[in-house]
Design a protein around this motif. Structure first.
Motif, PDB file in Angstrom:
ATOM      1  N   GLN A  36      43.984  34.715  49.625  1.00  0.00           N
ATOM      2  CA  GLN A  36      43.038  35.572  50.320  1.00  0.00           C
ATOM      3  C   GLN A  36      43.803  36.765  50.863  1.00  0.00           C
ATOM      4  O   GLN A  36      44.822  36.615  51.524  1.00  0.00           O
ATOM      5  CB  GLN A  36      42.360  34.835  51.457  1.00  0.00           C
ATOM      6  N   ASP A  69      44.858  39.501  53.209  1.00  0.00           N
ATOM      7  CA  ASP A  69      44.811  39.616  54.662  1.00  0.00           C
ATOM      8  C   ASP A  69      44.714  41.090  55.024  1.00  0.00           C
ATOM      9  O   ASP A  69      45.720  41.750  55.283  1.00  0.00           O
ATOM     10  CB  ASP A  69      46.063  38.986  55.268  1.00  0.00           C
ATOM     11  N   PRO A 121      42.478  44.204  57.252  1.00  0.00           N
ATOM     12  CA  PRO A 121      41.540  44.429  58.354  1.00  0.00           C
ATOM     13  C   PRO A 121      40.176  44.844  57.810  1.00  0.00           C
ATOM     14  O   PRO A 121      40.061  45.285  56.666  1.00  0.00           O
ATOM     15  CB  PRO A 121      42.193  45.574  59.136  1.00  0.00           C
ATOM     16  N   GLU A 122      39.148  44.708  58.640  1.00  0.00           N
ATOM     17  CA  GLU A 122      37.802  45.106  58.235  1.00  0.00           C
ATOM     18  C   GLU A 122      37.714  46.628  58.190  1.00  0.00           C
ATOM     19  O   GLU A 122      37.816  47.284  59.224  1.00  0.00           O
ATOM     20  CB  GLU A 122      36.770  44.554  59.229  1.00  0.00           C
ATOM     21  N   LYS A 123      37.566  47.157  56.992  1.00  0.00           N
ATOM     22  CA  LYS A 123      37.417  48.595  56.814  1.00  0.00           C
ATOM     23  C   LYS A 123      36.449  48.837  55.659  1.00  0.00           C
ATOM     24  O   LYS A 123      36.157  47.932  54.892  1.00  0.00           O
ATOM     25  CB  LYS A 123      38.757  49.256  56.461  1.00  0.00           C
ATOM     26  N   ARG A 124      35.987  50.067  55.548  1.00  0.00           N
ATOM     27  CA  ARG A 124      35.101  50.419  54.438  1.00  0.00           C
ATOM     28  C   ARG A 124      35.884  50.644  53.162  1.00  0.00           C
ATOM     29  O   ARG A 124      35.413  50.323  52.065  1.00  0.00           O
ATOM     30  CB  ARG A 124      34.309  51.664  54.769  1.00  0.00           C
ATOM     31  N   TYR A 183      40.025  50.807  51.315  1.00  0.00           N
ATOM     32  CA  TYR A 183      41.440  50.464  51.390  1.00  0.00           C
ATOM     33  C   TYR A 183      42.191  51.267  50.339  1.00  0.00           C
ATOM     34  O   TYR A 183      41.724  51.413  49.211  1.00  0.00           O
ATOM     35  CB  TYR A 183      41.655  48.972  51.113  1.00  0.00           C
ATOM     36  N   THR A 188      36.724  49.196  47.884  1.00  0.00           N
ATOM     37  CA  THR A 188      35.724  48.691  48.818  1.00  0.00           C
ATOM     38  C   THR A 188      35.950  47.198  49.032  1.00  0.00           C
ATOM     39  O   THR A 188      36.683  46.564  48.262  1.00  0.00           O
ATOM     40  CB  THR A 188      34.305  48.918  48.264  1.00  0.00           C
ATOM     41  N   PRO A 189      35.330  46.610  50.043  1.00  0.00           N
ATOM     42  CA  PRO A 189      35.447  45.151  50.221  1.00  0.00           C
ATOM     43  C   PRO A 189      34.993  44.351  48.990  1.00  0.00           C
ATOM     44  O   PRO A 189      35.568  43.310  48.691  1.00  0.00           O
ATOM     45  CB  PRO A 189      34.551  44.879  51.428  1.00  0.00           C
ATOM     46  N   SER A 190      33.992  44.844  48.252  1.00  0.00           N
ATOM     47  CA  SER A 190      33.581  44.114  47.042  1.00  0.00           C
ATOM     48  C   SER A 190      34.658  44.212  45.964  1.00  0.00           C
ATOM     49  O   SER A 190      34.869  43.264  45.202  1.00  0.00           O
ATOM     50  CB  SER A 190      32.236  44.622  46.521  1.00  0.00           C
ATOM     51  N   GLN A 227      37.178  41.612  46.889  1.00  0.00           N
ATOM     52  CA  GLN A 227      36.696  40.285  46.509  1.00  0.00           C
ATOM     53  C   GLN A 227      36.908  40.053  45.003  1.00  0.00           C
ATOM     54  O   GLN A 227      37.357  38.978  44.595  1.00  0.00           O
ATOM     55  CB  GLN A 227      35.223  40.131  46.870  1.00  0.00           C
TER      56      GLN A 227
END
Length: 109
Positions: free
Chosen positions: A2, A4, A6-9, A11, A50-52, A55
């Motif tokens: 996973q 690691d 931070p929560e961002k829009r 990266y 993006t976060p997707s 993922q």
């Protein structure tokens, strides 16, 4: 694995590469090889994930690096079983977290 992060829009590619402990060239290579990775690019051409995208990278990393799939095998697996793969990967991540917590408890006893 996973990432690691931070929560961002968005990266940067350097952040992503450090999170996965791989070279930026591997991230760029996977971007070319896997259609599910579509990072946005700014005017300079810098990639913004993006976060997707993260993922999807986690899933690709899991298939290629941890489970030993070939690139063609991973592409085929993602096309045919993408949703099932995501669910399975989430379960594996949760189980690894539980295992780590149990090991911590055992060491404290």
């Amino acid at each position: 694995m996973q990432a690691d992060l931070p929560e961002k829009r968005y990266y940067g590619i350097g952040e992503v590469a450090r999170a996965f402990d791989v070279n930026t060239s591997l991230i760029r290579f996977w971007e070319k090889e896997f259609d599910v990775l579509q990072p946005k690019k700014n005017a300079k051409g810098n990639r913004k994930f993006t976060p997707s995208d993260i993922q999807n990278l986690e899933l690709i990393y899991h298939l290629v690096k941890e489970r030993g799939f070939t690139l063609e095998g991973a592409k085929l697996h993602l096309k045919e079983n993408r949703q099932k793969s995501l669910e399975t990967y989430e379960i594996i991540r949760k189980m690894e977290w539980v295992k780590a917590e149990l090991i911590k408890i055992k060491e404290q006893l």
